[in-house]
Design a protein around this motif. Structure first.
Motif, PDB file in Angstrom:
ATOM      1  N   GLU A  87       0.842  -1.192   0.000  1.00 31.03           N
ATOM      2  CA  GLU A  87       0.000   0.000   0.000  1.00 31.03           C
ATOM      3  C   GLU A  87       0.877   1.240   0.000  1.00 31.03           C
ATOM      4  O   GLU A  87       2.083   1.174   0.249  1.00 31.03           O
ATOM      5  CB  GLU A  87      -0.883   0.001   1.276  1.00 31.03           C
ATOM      6  CG  GLU A  87      -1.861  -1.151   1.342  1.00 31.03           C
ATOM      7  CD  GLU A  87      -2.203  -1.550   2.774  1.00 31.03           C
ATOM      8  OE1 GLU A  87      -3.318  -2.071   2.979  1.00 31.03           O
ATOM      9  OE2 GLU A  87      -1.367  -1.374   3.671  1.00 31.03           O
ATOM     10  N   ASN A  88       0.275   2.367  -0.261  1.00 29.70           N
ATOM     11  CA  ASN A  88       0.962   3.646  -0.086  1.00 29.70           C
ATOM     12  C   ASN A  88       0.955   3.966   1.410  1.00 29.70           C
ATOM     13  O   ASN A  88      -0.113   3.981   2.021  1.00 29.70           O
ATOM     14  CB  ASN A  88       0.202   4.722  -0.876  1.00 29.70           C
ATOM     15  CG  ASN A  88       0.865   6.088  -0.778  1.00 29.70           C
ATOM     16  OD1 ASN A  88       1.382   6.469   0.263  1.00 29.70           O
ATOM     17  ND2 ASN A  88       0.832   6.826  -1.870  1.00 29.70           N
ATOM     18  N   PHE A 143       1.473   6.664   3.085  1.00 30.49           N
ATOM     19  CA  PHE A 143       1.080   8.006   3.551  1.00 30.49           C
ATOM     20  C   PHE A 143      -0.421   8.054   3.793  1.00 30.49           C
ATOM     21  O   PHE A 143      -1.213   7.687   2.933  1.00 30.49           O
ATOM     22  CB  PHE A 143       1.540   9.076   2.551  1.00 30.49           C
ATOM     23  CG  PHE A 143       3.036   9.093   2.412  1.00 30.49           C
ATOM     24  CD1 PHE A 143       3.835   9.635   3.425  1.00 30.49           C
ATOM     25  CD2 PHE A 143       3.658   8.530   1.308  1.00 30.49           C
ATOM     26  CE1 PHE A 143       5.222   9.609   3.321  1.00 30.49           C
ATOM     27  CE2 PHE A 143       5.045   8.504   1.196  1.00 30.49           C
ATOM     28  CZ  PHE A 143       5.829   9.044   2.207  1.00 30.49           C
ATOM     29  N   GLU A 144      -0.777   8.541   4.973  1.00 32.95           N
ATOM     30  CA  GLU A 144      -2.159   8.481   5.458  1.00 32.95           C
ATOM     31  C   GLU A 144      -3.100   9.372   4.629  1.00 32.95           C
ATOM     32  O   GLU A 144      -2.868  10.575   4.493  1.00 32.95           O
ATOM     33  CB  GLU A 144      -2.177   8.928   6.928  1.00 32.95           C
ATOM     34  CG  GLU A 144      -3.508   8.755   7.611  1.00 32.95           C
ATOM     35  CD  GLU A 144      -3.984   7.302   7.598  1.00 32.95           C
ATOM     36  OE1 GLU A 144      -5.101   7.073   7.151  1.00 32.95           O
ATOM     37  OE2 GLU A 144      -3.195   6.423   8.029  1.00 32.95           O
ATOM     38  N   THR A 145      -4.139   8.773   4.058  1.00 32.69           N
ATOM     39  CA  THR A 145      -5.190   9.554   3.389  1.00 32.69           C
ATOM     40  C   THR A 145      -6.560   9.146   3.937  1.00 32.69           C
ATOM     41  O   THR A 145      -7.582   9.559   3.396  1.00 32.69           O
ATOM     42  CB  THR A 145      -5.214   9.271   1.870  1.00 32.69           C
ATOM     43  OG1 THR A 145      -5.588   7.902   1.693  1.00 32.69           O
ATOM     44  CG2 THR A 145      -3.890   9.531   1.213  1.00 32.69           C
ATOM     45  N   THR A 146      -6.583   8.323   4.936  1.00 30.49           N
ATOM     46  CA  THR A 146      -7.748   7.620   5.497  1.00 30.49           C
ATOM     47  C   THR A 146      -8.235   6.492   4.581  1.00 30.49           C
ATOM     48  O   THR A 146      -9.046   5.678   4.997  1.00 30.49           O
ATOM     49  CB  THR A 146      -8.967   8.533   5.832  1.00 30.49           C
ATOM     50  OG1 THR A 146      -9.608   8.926   4.616  1.00 30.49           O
ATOM     51  CG2 THR A 146      -8.560   9.744   6.653  1.00 30.49           C
ATOM     52  N   LEU A 147      -7.775   6.476   3.328  1.00 35.10           N
ATOM     53  CA  LEU A 147      -8.187   5.379   2.435  1.00 35.10           C
ATOM     54  C   LEU A 147      -6.984   4.673   1.811  1.00 35.10           C
ATOM     55  O   LEU A 147      -7.142   3.951   0.832  1.00 35.10           O
ATOM     56  CB  LEU A 147      -9.107   5.917   1.330  1.00 35.10           C
ATOM     57  CG  LEU A 147     -10.512   6.336   1.775  1.00 35.10           C
ATOM     58  CD1 LEU A 147     -11.231   7.067   0.646  1.00 35.10           C
ATOM     59  CD2 LEU A 147     -11.328   5.135   2.240  1.00 35.10           C
ATOM     60  N   ASN A 148      -5.790   4.893   2.374  1.00 34.84           N
ATOM     61  CA  ASN A 148      -4.604   4.298   1.749  1.00 34.84           C
ATOM     62  C   ASN A 148      -4.460   2.808   2.039  1.00 34.84           C
ATOM     63  O   ASN A 148      -3.729   2.108   1.359  1.00 34.84           O
ATOM     64  CB  ASN A 148      -3.336   5.043   2.159  1.00 34.84           C
ATOM     65  CG  ASN A 148      -3.149   5.123   3.661  1.00 34.84           C
ATOM     66  OD1 ASN A 148      -4.105   5.391   4.388  1.00 34.84           O
ATOM     67  ND2 ASN A 148      -1.935   4.883   4.139  1.00 34.84           N
ATOM     68  N   ARG A 149      -5.200   2.317   3.047  1.00 29.87           N
ATOM     69  CA  ARG A 149      -5.102   0.893   3.391  1.00 29.87           C
ATOM     70  C   ARG A 149      -6.233   0.095   2.756  1.00 29.87           C
ATOM     71  O   ARG A 149      -7.334   0.615   2.557  1.00 29.87           O
ATOM     72  CB  ARG A 149      -5.179   0.723   4.913  1.00 29.87           C
ATOM     73  CG  ARG A 149      -4.065   1.395   5.690  1.00 29.87           C
ATOM     74  CD  ARG A 149      -2.736   0.732   5.433  1.00 29.87           C
ATOM     75  NE  ARG A 149      -1.645   1.421   6.157  1.00 29.87           N
ATOM     76  CZ  ARG A 149      -0.364   1.077   6.030  1.00 29.87           C
ATOM     77  NH1 ARG A 149      -0.003   0.084   5.221  1.00 29.87           N
ATOM     78  NH2 ARG A 149       0.568   1.727   6.692  1.00 29.87           N
TER      79      ARG A 149
END
Ligand code: PLP
Length: 344
Positions: A38-39, A41-47
């Motif tokens: 995964e990426n 960096f936190e975007t709330t939807l990166n996982r």
């Protein structure tokens, strides 16, 4: 019924895909997750979403009073129906049985999977002729689809007829309850322990006002659910859907809307009775009304020209000159009635 004999051989033998999030579930744990590409960096939807949808399923399990291992979620109930067909029907060999007129997706799934669809017609008032159904069942028939309340007719299927089929049919009986929230009869879910061959599907698309998130539910024995879990796409319910469904189910805020739709159903049915071109109004346990008119194509076109879109069902078996009207808001229904009263 022996479930083991119903499961396709390749599916019995297959090893399910094991996703990264299956192996280490708890994203909140104090760990560094470098396992799923995964990426970071936190975007709330990166996982990736929880493949087992544990939080959502726990909530549904609690509300429905059914163990979590008897619950499966799909990307709409359409995905659930597809999983059921693919788990139990061998292409070019097995068959399903459906009762016409009904929801079009069963036939699409049969064609898609190269499976024969044995179509048995419902009676004139859209009830099941049990003897005729049992006569049409073949040794290859794995699934029987019953839609109750039925789309497009709107009626619930007789409890005794369904019970007889559950007892007499050797395969699995899928009861599609997409419209169960608009009726007062109890769900067939209550009888899962009595009938090991029963599968019930429901959805958040109709009563819950969440057609856009695509969430369907499936309730069955833990053995059936385990088979479907094995073949479902690992991340079939996305994070936004899981969140939105949890919020909607916790707040349970749609009951006023459902009450309004039920009141409107009665009002519209009464008003339609005085339209000269309406020949019959079928009783409805759903959020739509099926009517028979003098000329369905003509009336459909007239409404469309005035900006109101309904469903013309005239080509469906047993639905000659029938139109299906979804209930709208009170204002929309009033607009429809005003227009109907001007037609000649
Ligand atoms: C609308 C409908 C569905 C589809 O439900 P989704 O959860 O939106 O896929 C399933 N069955 C019947 C009978 C329907 O009318």
């Amino acid at each position: 019924m022996n479930l083991n004999n119903l499961i396709r051989k390749n599916i019995k033998a297959m090893k399910p895909y094991s996703s990264a999030r299956d192996e280490f579930k708890d994203l909140k744990a104090d760990m560094v997750f470098l396992d799923a590409n995964e990426n970071p960096f936190e975007t709330t939807l990166n996982r990736y979403p929880d493949p087992q949808q544990t939080a959502l399923k726990e909530l549904i399990s609690k509300q429905k009073e059914l163990p979590i291992n008897q619950v499966l979620l799909g990307n709409g109930s359409d995905e659930v129906l597809d999983l059921i067909v693919r788990a139990f029907c061998e292409p070019n060999q097995d068959s399903i049985l459906t009762l016409l007129p009904t929801y079009g997706m069963y036939s699409v799934l049969a064609q898609l999977n190269s499976i024969e669809n044995i179509e048995v017609s419902l009676s004139k008032d859209f009830n099941i002729n049990v003897d005729q159904v049992l006569k049409q069942v073949k040794p290859s028939t794995k699934l029987l689809f019953i839609c109750s309340p039925n789309n497009p007719s709107g009626n619930i299927m007789d409890v005794n007829a369904v019970t007889r089929l559950l007892k007499a049919f050797d395969g699995l009986v899928v009861i599609d309850e997409a419209y169960i929230d608009f009726t007062t009869i109890e769900s067939w879910m209550q009888h899962l322990n009595t009938f090991p061959n029963l599968i019930v599907t429901q959805t958040l698309s109709k009563a819950y006002g969440l057609a856009g998130i695509r969430l369907g539910t499936c309730y069955a024995s833990k053995e059936i659910i385990a088979v479907l879990n094995k073949i479902k796409p690992p991340y079939n319910i996305n994070s936004l859907t899981q969140q939105a469904a949890i919020e909607a189910l916790q707040n349970n805020e749609v009951s006023d809307q459902v009450s309004s739709i039920l009141r409107e159903r009665e009002k519209l049915a009464n008003a339609l009775a005085s339209c000269f071109f309406v020949k019959k109004i079928y009783p409805s346990d759903a959020n739509f009304i099926l009517i028979k008119v003098d000329d369905a194509n003509k009336r459909y076109d007239e409404l469309l020209r005035h900006g109101i879109v309904i469903r013309n069902r005239t080509t469906q078996l047993g639905c000659e000159n029938c139109l299906r009207i979804s209930l709208g808001t009170p204002a929309e229904n009033k607009q429809l009635l005003t227009l109907l009263n001007t037609l000649k």
